[in-house]
Scaffold this motif. Structure first.
Motif, PDB file in Angstrom:
ATOM      1  N   TRP A 169     -17.037  14.064   7.501  1.00 16.48           N
ATOM      2  CA  TRP A 169     -15.784  14.182   6.774  1.00 16.48           C
ATOM      3  C   TRP A 169     -15.992  15.095   5.571  1.00 16.48           C
ATOM      4  O   TRP A 169     -17.077  15.142   5.001  1.00 16.48           O
ATOM      5  N   THR A 170     -14.958  15.785   5.204  1.00 19.61           N
ATOM      6  CA  THR A 170     -15.032  16.630   4.015  1.00 19.61           C
ATOM      7  C   THR A 170     -13.774  16.405   3.176  1.00 19.61           C
ATOM      8  O   THR A 170     -12.716  16.049   3.700  1.00 19.61           O
TER       9      THR A 170
ATOM     10  N   PRO B  64     -15.648  10.708  13.826  1.00 14.69           N
ATOM     11  CA  PRO B  64     -14.978   9.978  12.738  1.00 14.69           C
ATOM     12  C   PRO B  64     -15.781   8.803  12.206  1.00 14.69           C
ATOM     13  O   PRO B  64     -15.500   8.303  11.111  1.00 14.69           O
ATOM     14  N   ASP B  65     -16.776   8.341  12.954  1.00  7.94           N
ATOM     15  CA  ASP B  65     -17.589   7.213  12.483  1.00  7.94           C
ATOM     16  C   ASP B  65     -18.747   7.637  11.583  1.00  7.94           C
ATOM     17  O   ASP B  65     -19.488   6.793  11.076  1.00  7.94           O
ATOM     18  N   LYS B  66     -18.927   8.960  11.433  1.00  9.58           N
ATOM     19  CA  LYS B  66     -20.022   9.453  10.594  1.00  9.58           C
ATOM     20  C   LYS B  66     -19.463  10.005   9.278  1.00  9.58           C
ATOM     21  O   LYS B  66     -18.728  10.994   9.271  1.00  9.58           O
ATOM     22  N   PRO B  67     -19.813   9.380   8.152  1.00 11.32           N
ATOM     23  CA  PRO B  67     -19.291   9.857   6.857  1.00 11.32           C
ATOM     24  C   PRO B  67     -19.589  11.326   6.596  1.00 11.32           C
ATOM     25  O   PRO B  67     -18.781  12.029   5.982  1.00 11.32           O
TER      26      PRO B  67
ATOM     27  N   ASN C 194       0.843  -1.197   0.000  1.00 16.62           N
ATOM     28  CA  ASN C 194       0.000   0.000   0.000  1.00 16.62           C
ATOM     29  C   ASN C 194       0.881   1.249   0.000  1.00 16.62           C
ATOM     30  O   ASN C 194       1.521   1.572   1.005  1.00 16.62           O
TER      31      ASN C 194
ATOM     32  N   GLY D 117      -0.175   4.241  -0.233  1.00 14.24           N
ATOM     33  CA  GLY D 117      -0.855   5.374   0.408  1.00 14.24           C
ATOM     34  C   GLY D 117      -1.527   6.307  -0.566  1.00 14.24           C
ATOM     35  O   GLY D 117      -2.079   5.883  -1.580  1.00 14.24           O
ATOM     36  N   HIS D 118      -1.447   7.592  -0.271  1.00 16.35           N
ATOM     37  CA  HIS D 118      -2.183   8.594  -1.050  1.00 16.35           C
ATOM     38  C   HIS D 118      -1.447   8.970  -2.329  1.00 16.35           C
ATOM     39  O   HIS D 118      -1.099  10.127  -2.545  1.00 16.35           O
ATOM     40  N   VAL D 119      -1.213   7.970  -3.145  1.00 11.44           N
ATOM     41  CA  VAL D 119      -0.603   8.217  -4.454  1.00 11.44           C
ATOM     42  C   VAL D 119      -1.298   7.358  -5.500  1.00 11.44           C
ATOM     43  O   VAL D 119      -1.821   6.288  -5.190  1.00 11.44           O
ATOM     44  N   SER D 120      -1.331   7.858  -6.715  1.00 13.45           N
ATOM     45  CA  SER D 120      -1.739   7.037  -7.848  1.00 13.45           C
ATOM     46  C   SER D 120      -0.485   6.734  -8.653  1.00 13.45           C
ATOM     47  O   SER D 120       0.547   7.378  -8.471  1.00 13.45           O
TER      48      SER D 120
ATOM     49  N   ALA E 116      -1.937  12.150  -4.443  1.00 14.14           N
ATOM     50  CA  ALA E 116      -3.393  12.325  -4.507  1.00 14.14           C
ATOM     51  C   ALA E 116      -3.725  13.812  -4.579  1.00 14.14           C
ATOM     52  O   ALA E 116      -3.141  14.625  -3.859  1.00 14.14           O
TER      53      ALA E 116
ATOM     54  N   ASN F 151      -6.689  15.064  -3.871  1.00 10.59           N
ATOM     55  CA  ASN F 151      -7.636  15.415  -2.809  1.00 10.59           C
ATOM     56  C   ASN F 151      -7.471  14.476  -1.623  1.00 10.59           C
ATOM     57  O   ASN F 151      -7.093  13.315  -1.792  1.00 10.59           O
ATOM     58  N   ILE F 152      -7.771  14.981  -0.450  1.00  7.16           N
ATOM     59  CA  ILE F 152      -7.798  14.133   0.743  1.00  7.16           C
ATOM     60  C   ILE F 152      -9.051  14.462   1.550  1.00  7.16           C
ATOM     61  O   ILE F 152      -9.623  15.548   1.423  1.00  7.16           O
ATOM     62  N   SER F 153      -9.446  13.511   2.387  1.00  7.49           N
ATOM     63  CA  SER F 153     -10.588  13.729   3.269  1.00  7.49           C
ATOM     64  C   SER F 153     -10.088  14.077   4.666  1.00  7.49           C
ATOM     65  O   SER F 153      -9.127  13.482   5.158  1.00  7.49           O
TER      66      SER F 153
END
Lengths: 164, 148
Positions: free
Chosen positions: B83-84, B77-80, B40, B42-45, B65, B67-69
């Protein structure tokens, strides 16, 4: 997501070498894979899929390519993760080789994502879009048109240029 | 940023003509695709640049990446919905690249296979000989990639 490729006779100046040939069109969308159908929603607005450690095929396109074809594939998905801890990664395969991988997508809200690449393909070859999550039991919804019989939440289109 | 990562999967053939045009040439087994070992990053393509069939390495072009959330102030943190998603900052993007590079380059090839629980690349000597005699035209691939 149909892609329009030019047709007709052309001469390509490719890699500093003139190659005569004809442009051909192999364009078609695709339906979700059988794995996508596991937890179909009755309303038909989306299809839900649970991901674990295993990679899941989203859409596949298999075509018979000319003996010297340079193929282009574009895969599209519209999706949303249903749990805040989820992270989905999309992958594009062409001819049994992993060509492109997205970053971990934090799709708290619905997002559209495209992966595309090109590869020389010969004979019967498969191009596909897959998904994988590092979080076991992750749930995603792929959104599409409100029709149960012809949903289109994800698609892969493949075009090829015959080089000889 | 480019990285070289050990390969797993099964090679069916090497397309000499195709390698002149796509800079890869490798034909993989659809049921056991050729790909970098499962680590993994991480935040890369990333996208494949070429494959080294002699040393069993994939060269990939890694991008951070866009964008990040992030969790909203005071959010659960358990509620989608708490997050933004926002664009990554230049410092974050560099951090994503540094993390991916560190993960790969701080481990040996053997360690990467062990960490990822991936098997070694399956290939025949006949395929490797075709590759050696007709290496892929990586310049052609880079030329097309640069047009994006």
């Amino acid at each position: 997501m149909p892609l329009e490729f030019p047709k007709g006779s052309v001469t390509l100046d490719f890699a500093k070498r003139a190659v005569g040939g004809a442009l051909a069109e192999d364009v078609e969308g695709d339906t979700p894979s059988a794995e996508m159908l596991q937890t179909d929603n009755a309303a038909g607005y989306y299809r839900q899929i649970n991901l674990g450690a295993a990679e899941v095929t989203i859409v596949t396109k298999t075509l018979n390519f000319n003996a010297a074809s340079l193929a282009f594939a574009a895969a599209f998905a519209s999706l949303k993760e249903m749990n805040s801890a989820d992270n989905i990664t999309l992958r594009l395969y062409m001819g049994g080789v992993l060509m492109q991988t997205s970053a971990e997508l934090d799709a708290n809200k619905p997002i559209n994502y495209v992966l595309r690449d090109f590869k020389a393909l010969v004979g019967n070859q498969e191009c596909k879009l897959t998904a994988i999550s590092a979080v076991a039991g992750s749930t995603y919804r792929f959104y599409g048109f409100p029709a149960i019989t012809s949903p289109c939440q994800a698609a892969i289109s493949v075009g090829s240029v015959k080089l000889v | 940023m480019r990285l070289k990562i050990p390969l797993t999967g099964s090679v069916l053939d090497y397309d000499i003509l195709g390698a002149k045009y796509d800079g890869i040439g490798v034909v993989g087994d659809p049921s056991d695709p050729v790909k970098p070992v499962e680590i993994n990053l991480g935040h890369v393509s990333w996208g494949l640049v070429t494959i080294d069939l002699v040393n069993n390495l994939a060269e990939i072009e890694v991008s951070p990446a866009e964008n990040i959330s992030v969790l909203k102030d005071g959010g659960n943190p358990d509620k989608p919905e708490d997050w933004t998603t926002r664009p990554s900052t230049p410092i974050e993007k560099q951090g994503f690249l540094d993390n991916a590079k560190s993960l790969v380059e701080s481990h040996t090839v053997d360690e990467l296979y062990t960490m990822s629980k991936s098997k070694r690349l399956v290939k025949t000597e006949e395929v490797v000989e075709k590759y050696r005699g007709n290496p892929p035209n990586v310049a052609a691939r880079e030329q097309l990639l640069s047009q994006e």
